[in-house]
Structure formats: C-alpha cells, structure tokens
Design an enzyme around this catalytic site. Structure first.
Site, PDB file in Angstrom:
ATOM      1  N   ASP A 185       0.863  -1.179   0.000  1.00 13.69           N
ATOM      2  CA  ASP A 185       0.000   0.000   0.000  1.00 13.69           C
ATOM      3  C   ASP A 185       0.898   1.227   0.000  1.00 13.69           C
ATOM      4  OD1 ASP A 185      -1.718   2.173   0.624  1.00 13.69           O
ATOM      5  OD2 ASP A 185      -3.161   0.777   1.521  1.00 13.69           O
ATOM      6  N   ARG A 246     -12.669  -2.919  -7.654  1.00  7.36           N
ATOM      7  CA  ARG A 246     -13.428  -2.257  -8.709  1.00  7.36           C
ATOM      8  C   ARG A 246     -13.009  -2.823 -10.053  1.00  7.36           C
ATOM      9  NH1 ARG A 246     -16.322  -0.685  -5.336  1.00  7.36           N
ATOM     10  NH2 ARG A 246     -17.248   1.371  -4.990  1.00  7.36           N
ATOM     11  N   GLU A 275     -21.120  -4.065 -15.315  1.00  6.49           N
ATOM     12  CA  GLU A 275     -21.815  -4.867 -14.309  1.00  6.49           C
ATOM     13  C   GLU A 275     -23.316  -4.833 -14.516  1.00  6.49           C
ATOM     14  OE1 GLU A 275     -18.383  -4.294 -10.880  1.00  6.49           O
ATOM     15  OE2 GLU A 275     -20.316  -3.285 -10.634  1.00  6.49           O
ATOM     16  N   HIS A 294     -20.764  -8.141  -7.997  1.00  3.34           N
ATOM     17  CA  HIS A 294     -20.482  -6.998  -7.134  1.00  3.34           C
ATOM     18  C   HIS A 294     -21.331  -7.069  -5.863  1.00  3.34           C
ATOM     19  CE1 HIS A 294     -18.903  -2.581  -7.321  1.00  3.34           C
ATOM     20  NE2 HIS A 294     -18.804  -3.091  -6.109  1.00  3.34           N
ATOM     21  N   ALA A 296     -20.062  -8.364  -2.895  1.00  5.46           N
ATOM     22  CA  ALA A 296     -19.224  -8.530  -1.703  1.00  5.46           C
ATOM     23  C   ALA A 296     -19.726  -7.694  -0.533  1.00  5.46           C
ATOM     24  CB  ALA A 296     -17.775  -8.186  -2.028  1.00  5.46           C
TER      25      ALA A 296
END
Length: 341
Positions: A185, A246, A275, A294, A296
């Site tokens: 990160d 994403r 999507e 999508h 989650a």
C-alpha cells in the site's frame, strides 16, 4: 420567518430503511426521493434546490445524467455535499466537486467485514473447486473425489494490494486461516502496514511470492489497468487472483489469457468492467473462475451499517459538525459556508 430545512435528495434505488428514518427524524433536514423514470425536468427541480445529494457508488446503477459531473454541478448552485453509498465514489467527479466547493463524503469501513468475508469466500471457492464440484455433481457421472482435489488456505501466502478498512479485515481473516499475509500500500508507511497485520513488501515482491493476490485498492488514475498482462505474468505460477475492489483495475482480457495459458490456477471475481458482465464474457466460461455480481458488500448487515453511517454523517454536517469520512477536504471551507452561511 423560520429557516427552511436543508433538502437531501437520493435516487429511488434500494436502500436500507434506516437511512430514510434517521433523516426524516432530523429537524433540520427534508428528504426527497428522485425517481429514475421521472421526467428529467422534475428531477432537476429537486436537485437544484438540494443541499445534499446521496448517490450510489456503483456506476452501472446510476444513469450518467444523474452522476455528479461538472455539468450537473453547474446546474445545482445550492449543492454543498455529495454523499456516496459506500467506500467508492465512481459516480462522482471529485475534482469537479472540489473546484465547485462541494464536499464529497463516503462510508469507508461500513462494509469492510462483508467485503473481506466475501474475498475469503472466493479464495475458498476457487482453491477448493466448489463450483466445479457442484457442476459435475449436477451434470456428470463417473468421476472420483480425487478428480476435484483442491488446496488448503493454511500455510499459503496471501498478498493484499491495498490495506485500508477492507484490506486490514482481510488480513485478520487470512491470519485466522493460518496464512502468511503480505501487503503493498503506497499510502501507508511500513510500520503502519505491520500494525495492520501484514508484512510490508513491494508490489513486485508481492506478485512473485503470493499464492493468492487479493485487490483492496480504489479505482483511480493510478490503479486503472494496473493488473495487465505484465502484472499477471509476474504472479507466481499457479497463483489465484481475487478482486472485490473495482472493475477496471484488472484488465479482463489479460486475466483470461493468463488463466487459459495455465499460468494462474483460478480467479474469484466480484467486480467487472460492465456490471453485470455480458453472458458472452469469456471469463464466465472458465470452470476455474468463480464469478459474483459486485455483491461482496451487499449483505443485510453491511447495507444497514452503510445507510446508518451515511444518514448520521449528513445530520452531523447539517448541525455544523465535521464529517467523519471526507474524500476532498480542500472543499470543506467553501462547503461549510454554503451549509451554514
């Protein structure tokens, strides 16, 4: 004369009822619901008088004309704050909002547990070949259990790209499965990554060492297309790719090629370029791909939590308090003047 309550506008997409309840109980706010099938002029009348606009973070749920663009902002001079329905803000031009002095707030962390659980679920489903087993039991015969042999998560290396709220929770769940967790990160210092439960590594080291690579970073100009053919080639032979982040961060064609060539053992995909993905999407034809829509962060618990957080944050702003999750803090001063004079 009493001051008029500040108008909050949202689209008539599904939202947990707690959002409407909190806002309708707040004395300084008035909630209005825009209908997607209503005439444009009717909806623009609502938006032009809005102080707050709550919008879905999923780009394919919101028609372009109702996404927060420079053109929409030009037509809404009273707008002071845009609130998104999740951690993302794909439906909002943040730079345009900053230029216009419009605050953008999100609900980062509200669905972290749900998304992290889903990522681990995808890892299990791919590595234990759950969909393959279900399909063969329903459509085939004459095969053995060993034909469907998979792998444990234990003792494997989990590489997390992004270690925010969701990534940190995924690190905790990975550790619970006795996985060795590494993370990359660029916005966190190494000691912070360590404190969040992962070993800090470069992206190149992560790709080379990880048995599972799981994406938990936002879609930005820096991350768009980041997982291309070269990135997949750098992943460990037989690794599994997971994304609940994403669509657009990974290149679907490059992933398909890496799977078809056998370099990657499988993939768990919750997000897509479009999507839902078209049924002709070649990734859907691969038996070692576990696809979801999508979902989650789409659990009863997460949706309730995010709706509550969003409503409480708007109430706080209306009462003159600081927002907890500001995306563009440079817009705060001008937005506050519009909110409170």
């Amino acid at each position: 004369m009493a001051e008029q309550p500040a108008r909050v506008v949202r689209l008539d997409l599904w939202i947990d009822p707690v959002f409407d309840r909190i806002l309708r109980e707040a004395p300084g706010l008035a909630l209005a619901v825009m209908k997607l099938n209503a005439p444009r002029s009717e909806n623009m009348d609502l938006l032009r008088g809005a102080r707050f606009y709550h919008i879905s973070a999923a780009k394919d749920e919101v028609p372009l004309q109702w996404q927060v663009t420079r053109d929409l902002l030009d037509q809404c001079p009273d707008l002071a704050c845009v609130s998104t329905s999740g951690a993302g803000y794909d439906t909002v031009d943040v730079a345009a909002c900053t230029d216009a002095g419009v605050l953008v707030v999100n609900q980062a962390g509200g669905n972290a547990n749900s998304v992290a659980e889903h990522a681990l679920g995808l890892m299990l489903a791919v590595s234990r070949r759950v969909l393959e087993s279900a399909s063969r039991l329903r459509n085939d015969c004459g095969f053995s259990r060993e034909d469907l042999m998979g792998h444990e998560l234990s003792d494997k290396t989990l590489g997390l790209v992004g270690l925010g709220h969701i990534g940190q929770r995924a690190a905790q769940l990975g550790a619970a499965f006795n996985m060795h967790v590494v993370a990359h990160d660029p916005y966190l210092k190494p000691d912070e990554i360590t404190a969040r439960g992962a070993q800090p590594v470069s992206l190149e080291e992560l790709l080379a060492a990880s048995d599972f690579v799981s994406l938990h970073c936002p879609l930005t100009s820096e991350t768009r297309g980041m997982f291309d053919a070269l990135a997949f080639a750098r992943m460990k032979q037989g690794a599994i790719f997971i994304t609940t982040a994403r669509g657009g961060i990974h290149q679907e064609a490059a992933l398909y090629d890496a799977l078809l060539a056998g370099h990657l053992a499988g993939a768990g995909l919750d997000v897509w370029d479009v999507e839902p993905p078209a049924r002709e999407n070649p990734l859907l034809a691969l038996s070692n791909v576990v696809p979801t829509f999508h979902t989650a962060g789409v659990t009863h618990e997460a949706r309730r939590n995010v709706a509550r957080m969003a409503a409480e944050q708007l109430v706080a702003l209306a009462e003159g308090r600081q927002a907890a999750r500001v995306v563009n803090p440079l817009a705060w001063q001008r937005a506050a003047q519009r909110l409170h004079g």
